[in-house]
Design a protein around this motif. Structure first.
Motif, mmCIF file in Angstrom:
data_model
loop_
_atom_site.group_PDB
_atom_site.id
_atom_site.type_symbol
_atom_site.label_atom_id
_atom_site.label_comp_id
_atom_site.label_asym_id
_atom_site.label_seq_id
_atom_site.Cartn_x
_atom_site.Cartn_y
_atom_site.Cartn_z
ATOM 1 N N ALA A 1 0.829 -1.213 0.000
ATOM 2 C CA ALA A 1 0.000 0.000 0.000
ATOM 3 C C ALA A 1 0.858 1.256 0.000
ATOM 4 O O ALA A 1 1.791 1.396 0.791
ATOM 5 N N THR A 2 0.540 2.172 -0.885
ATOM 6 C CA THR A 2 1.127 3.511 -0.906
ATOM 7 C C THR A 2 0.019 4.527 -1.122
ATOM 8 O O THR A 2 -1.092 4.167 -1.519
ATOM 9 N N LYS A 3 0.316 5.758 -0.880
ATOM 10 C CA LYS A 3 -0.689 6.817 -1.054
ATOM 11 C C LYS A 3 -1.220 6.848 -2.481
ATOM 12 O O LYS A 3 -2.395 7.159 -2.719
ATOM 13 N N ASP A 4 -0.364 6.490 -3.440
ATOM 14 C CA ASP A 4 -0.738 6.611 -4.850
ATOM 15 C C ASP A 4 -1.564 5.439 -5.366
ATOM 16 O O ASP A 4 -2.202 5.549 -6.419
ATOM 17 N N ASN A 5 -1.564 4.293 -4.681
ATOM 18 C CA ASN A 5 -2.296 3.142 -5.215
ATOM 19 C C ASN A 5 -3.470 2.700 -4.344
ATOM 20 O O ASN A 5 -3.997 1.613 -4.522
ATOM 21 N N VAL A 6 -3.865 3.548 -3.380
ATOM 22 C CA VAL A 6 -5.046 3.260 -2.569
ATOM 23 C C VAL A 6 -6.008 4.448 -2.661
ATOM 24 O O VAL A 6 -5.644 5.537 -3.109
ATOM 25 N N ILE A 7 -7.236 4.235 -2.231
ATOM 26 C CA ILE A 7 -8.238 5.298 -2.225
ATOM 27 C C ILE A 7 -7.846 6.353 -1.195
ATOM 28 O O ILE A 7 -7.477 6.040 -0.073
ATOM 29 N N ASN A 8 -7.902 7.629 -1.592
ATOM 30 C CA ASN A 8 -7.545 8.743 -0.716
ATOM 31 C C ASN A 8 -8.798 9.495 -0.275
ATOM 32 O O ASN A 8 -9.662 9.828 -1.101
ATOM 33 N N TYR A 9 -8.895 9.767 1.020
ATOM 34 C CA TYR A 9 -9.959 10.610 1.555
ATOM 35 C C TYR A 9 -9.329 11.789 2.279
ATOM 36 O O TYR A 9 -8.249 11.674 2.860
ATOM 37 N N GLU A 10 -10.020 12.918 2.256
ATOM 38 C CA GLU A 10 -9.501 14.138 2.867
ATOM 39 C C GLU A 10 -10.576 14.780 3.730
ATOM 40 O O GLU A 10 -11.765 14.763 3.378
ATOM 41 N N TYR A 11 -10.176 15.322 4.860
ATOM 42 C CA TYR A 11 -11.102 16.072 5.692
ATOM 43 C C TYR A 11 -10.930 17.554 5.395
ATOM 44 O O TYR A 11 -9.865 18.128 5.605
ATOM 45 N N LYS A 12 -11.977 18.162 4.866
ATOM 46 C CA LYS A 12 -11.960 19.580 4.519
ATOM 47 C C LYS A 12 -12.918 20.319 5.428
ATOM 48 O O LYS A 12 -14.120 20.060 5.420
ATOM 49 N N ILE A 13 -12.399 21.239 6.209
ATOM 50 C CA ILE A 13 -13.217 21.991 7.145
ATOM 51 C C ILE A 13 -14.192 22.882 6.373
ATOM 52 O O ILE A 13 -13.809 23.624 5.471
ATOM 53 N N GLY A 14 -15.470 22.759 6.701
ATOM 54 C CA GLY A 14 -16.483 23.603 6.079
ATOM 55 C C GLY A 14 -16.961 23.143 4.724
ATOM 56 O O GLY A 14 -17.767 23.814 4.095
ATOM 57 N N LYS A 15 -16.485 22.002 4.242
ATOM 58 C CA LYS A 15 -16.897 21.495 2.932
ATOM 59 C C LYS A 15 -18.034 20.492 3.098
ATOM 60 O O LYS A 15 -17.973 19.605 3.919
#
Length: 406
Positions: free
Chosen positions: A205-219
């Motif tokens: 597993a690396t950041k580039d080959n797995v699903i990425n999720y992000e926490y965006k404040i106010g989104k």
């Protein structure tokens, strides 16, 4: 135009009568659907609330053991299951409607209680697990190979219980008395049963080959452009509970083993610190407090598991080394589940228990910097919930260390 959409659609939800006759469509009678997966569970679970004004609970009738077929679509992905009702709970009826919840499990969950393994098994452990599952009529969708062998007799064990027992003995690579990594995960997803090598999973597993999720404040996740944005702030439920880790011998264990055949006692020391280089972790931070592993936090006294009728002349089939795996597997599991984080994301039917994802979480007082809680996480549990505007996927994520700050 975005390829994502909000909400889900029930393509079909049929419940068959006890005699297996013509089913009735309950698609319009559902009052919330939940689908569960868990890396510590050998079965998936479906929970469906029913709100019915036609009195079909007794007309069909709806009973435990009835066959169920369900298919749900969300964002072009579908989840399709053929299951049986294992329980009906919370039944209440008024003059005009009846409400209840049905709990469903796959067929192999029932077969596990009506089947026993009795014959002798030799050779590679992962091959034996696959054979046991096949003999009970279930399907393995992932089998990570183990590098060790084990000879044993079925002993009238339930098949899935035996597979869980064997998974704890699996290793991939070298191990010694003082260090090493042992223990795989045996569990079910919507696709079928899995035998997962924890180290191999994190290594790939690396950041580039797995699903990425992000926490965006106010989104808001109602905005389709934020499909891979967390729907709520993540909650850190457990963060290296040292007392619990000490109680299970996570950091350092003394192991006394008595061989009833040779009548000899053997002592082996296991050190998590010495094993870190052989474990594939989600990050590189050292999470061993200074001095915590100076002494043993657990002493184990047990009978050596020699298996059954192993060839004494072949070192690869000897089971005398099996006693070493208990400390290694206990430490591996304790390490993996030392941090537990819960998050909610928009419904994503591509997610599976045992999958690794990357979370990008901001550092405190900053909305842009990637904070130390960012990094690779394994999905230990998930729940897809369907029901109008309440559609979402809840995830319980685990990992063993923090991401190193850039």
């Amino acid at each position: 135009m975005s390829k994502f959409s909000i909400g889900s659609k029930i393509l079909g939800f049929e419940i068959f009568p006890p005699d297996g006759g013509t089913p009735l469509d309950f698609s319009l009678q559902t009052d919330g659907i939940k689908f569960y997966e868990d890396t510590t569970d050998t079965s998936v679970h479906l929970e469906v609330g029913i709100l019915d004004v036609f009195g079909r609970y007794n007309r069909l009738p709806v009973r435990s053991g009835n066959k169920v077929m369900i298919e749900i679509e969300s964002n072009g992905q579908t989840i399709k299951q053929v299951m049986r009702i294992s329980n009906v709970i919370g039944y209440t009826a008024t003059a005009k409607r009846e409400m209840y919840t049905i709990i469903c499990e796959p067929q192999y969950a029932f077969d596990n209680h009506t089947t026993r393994i009795t014959k002798k098994y030799t050779g590679n452990i992962s091959d034996n697990i696959e054979a046991i599952v096949g003999e009970m009529g279930a399907e393995m969708v992932r089998v990570d190979p183990s590098s060790n062998t084990y000879t044993f007799c079925g002993g009238y064990r339930r098949p899935l219980l035996a597979c869980t027992w064997l998974a704890k003995k699996c290793i991939n690579g070298d191990m010694s008395e003082t260090k090493g990594s042992a223990g795989f995960l045996f569990f079910a997803t919507q696709d079928g049963l899995n035998l997962l090598d924890i180290d191999k999973t994190f290594e790939a597993a690396t950041k580039d080959n797995v699903i990425n999720y992000e926490y965006k404040i106010g989104k808001s996740t109602i905005d389709l452009s934020n499909y891979y944005t967390l729907s709520a702030q993540p909650t850190l439920e457990t963060n290296h509970n040292l007392l619990q880790q000490l109680s299970v011998g996570h950091f350092k264990t003394g192991n006394w083993h008595y061989d009833i055949i040779t009548r000899k006692a053997t002592f082996a020391e296991y050190s998590y610190r010495d094993s870190q280089g052989q474990m594939k972790n989600s990050a590189d931070e050292n999470v061993i407090p200074d001095g915590i592993d100076s002494n043993y936090s657990r002493l184990l006294l047990q009978i050596t598991d020699n298996g059954a009728m192993a060839s004494s002349g072949d070192s690869k089939t000897k089971n005398e080394e099996a006693f070493l795996r208990q400390a290694q597997s206990t430490s591996r599991y304790a390490s993996l589940f030392s941090q537990i984080t819960k998050v909610i994301v928009p419904t994503n039917l591509n997610l599976r228990a045992g999958m690794v994802i990357f979370l990008k979480l901001p550092e405190i007082n900053s909305t842009y910097t990637t904070g130390p809680q960012s990094g690779l996480y394994m999905i230990s549990k998930l729940c897809h919930q369907f029901g109008g505007d309440k559609d979402y996927t809840g995830l319980e994520l685990v990992r063993d260390s923090y991401q190193e700050l850039a």
